[in-house]
Design a protein around this motif. Structure first.
Motif, PDB file in Angstrom:
ATOM      1  N   THR A  11      37.563  35.344  45.334  1.00 26.16           N
ATOM      2  CA  THR A  11      38.372  36.532  45.090  1.00 26.16           C
ATOM      3  C   THR A  11      38.063  37.118  43.717  1.00 26.16           C
ATOM      4  O   THR A  11      37.903  38.336  43.571  1.00 26.16           O
ATOM      5  N   LEU A  12      37.967  36.263  42.708  1.00 30.29           N
ATOM      6  CA  LEU A  12      37.621  36.744  41.368  1.00 30.29           C
ATOM      7  C   LEU A  12      36.238  37.374  41.335  1.00 30.29           C
ATOM      8  O   LEU A  12      36.037  38.409  40.701  1.00 30.29           O
ATOM      9  N   ALA A  13      35.277  36.755  42.004  1.00 33.43           N
ATOM     10  CA  ALA A  13      33.923  37.308  42.049  1.00 33.43           C
ATOM     11  C   ALA A  13      33.923  38.686  42.721  1.00 33.43           C
ATOM     12  O   ALA A  13      33.268  39.624  42.257  1.00 33.43           O
ATOM     13  N   ALA A  14      34.682  38.811  43.815  1.00 27.42           N
ATOM     14  CA  ALA A  14      34.756  40.092  44.516  1.00 27.42           C
ATOM     15  C   ALA A  14      35.406  41.158  43.630  1.00 27.42           C
ATOM     16  O   ALA A  14      34.955  42.313  43.587  1.00 27.42           O
ATOM     17  N   LEU A  17      32.897  42.293  40.936  1.00 21.94           N
ATOM     18  CA  LEU A  17      31.905  43.200  41.528  1.00 21.94           C
ATOM     19  C   LEU A  17      32.512  44.566  41.837  1.00 21.94           C
ATOM     20  O   LEU A  17      31.887  45.602  41.603  1.00 21.94           O
ATOM     21  N   LEU A  18      33.712  44.574  42.346  1.00 21.96           N
ATOM     22  CA  LEU A  18      34.375  45.824  42.700  1.00 21.96           C
ATOM     23  C   LEU A  18      34.619  46.691  41.469  1.00 21.96           C
ATOM     24  O   LEU A  18      34.338  47.892  41.471  1.00 21.96           O
ATOM     25  N   PHE A  19      35.116  46.111  40.395  1.00 17.23           N
ATOM     26  CA  PHE A  19      35.412  46.900  39.203  1.00 17.23           C
ATOM     27  C   PHE A  19      34.176  47.257  38.383  1.00 17.23           C
ATOM     28  O   PHE A  19      34.219  48.163  37.566  1.00 17.23           O
ATOM     29  N   SER A  20      33.078  46.573  38.603  1.00 10.39           N
ATOM     30  CA  SER A  20      31.863  46.922  37.863  1.00 10.39           C
ATOM     31  C   SER A  20      31.012  47.950  38.599  1.00 10.39           C
ATOM     32  O   SER A  20      30.055  48.473  38.051  1.00 10.39           O
ATOM     33  N   TYR A  21      31.371  48.268  39.845  1.00  8.74           N
ATOM     34  CA  TYR A  21      30.626  49.250  40.630  1.00  8.74           C
ATOM     35  C   TYR A  21      30.847  50.642  40.067  1.00  8.74           C
ATOM     36  O   TYR A  21      31.960  51.085  39.860  1.00  8.74           O
TER      37      TYR A  21
END
Length: 153
Positions: A11-14, A17-21
């Motif tokens: 969940t943290l990894a997702a 990735l989501l906020f760095s997109y």
């Protein structure tokens, strides 16, 4: 316990990735220029008649004017209009969204249609282009500012 740890880590990894997109609406848009042409009437050096020229009918006054920069959701839009007498004779796009290939594709289709609509309507009261609503709204806003400046100046 292993499942919970795996669930939390994934969940943290997702989320990372989501906020760095980066999307085309985030921060500065690649490919757009921040230097805008100053809004208002553009000085024309050729406006004065040459000295010693024979007097004839007064020439139609031609004014070129830049609209304000309309900051849209997808990027800035700025229009330059040339007006001869009371007729809009030319419309140029000084800035438009160019954040990605999708923006380029939409604007390659929409901007010529918007120009054509303005030359036919002779005003900023145009329909716009379906699929390019945000750019159409910015186009109208900048064009109306240019027309207001031309009639006021």
């Amino acid at each position: 316990m292993r499942r919970i740890t795996l669930l939390i880590v994934s969940t943290l990894a997702a989320l990372v990735l989501l906020f760095s997109y980066r999307t085309s609406t985030g921060g500065g848009l690649p490919g757009t220029t921040s230097a805008a042409a100053a809004p208002g009437v553009v000085p024309d050096a050729s406006a004065a008649p040459p000295a010693g020229s024979p007097s004839r009918k007064p020439a139609v006054r031609t004014t070129t004017v830049n609209g304000t920069v309309a900051q849209t959701r997808w990027g800035p839009v700025q229009i330059q209009a040339t007006i001869a007498g009371t007729k809009i004779t030319q419309v140029r796009v000084l800035q438009h969204p160019t954040g990605n290939s999708h923006d380029d594709q939409i604007n390659a289709y929409a901007l010529p249609k918007l120009r054509q609509q303005v030359l036919q309507a002779q005003s900023a009261r145009i329909d716009g282009v379906s699929g390019a609503t945000v750019t159409s709204d910015g186009y109208r806003q900048s064009l109306q500012a240019a027309l207001d400046a031309a009639h006021g100046g």
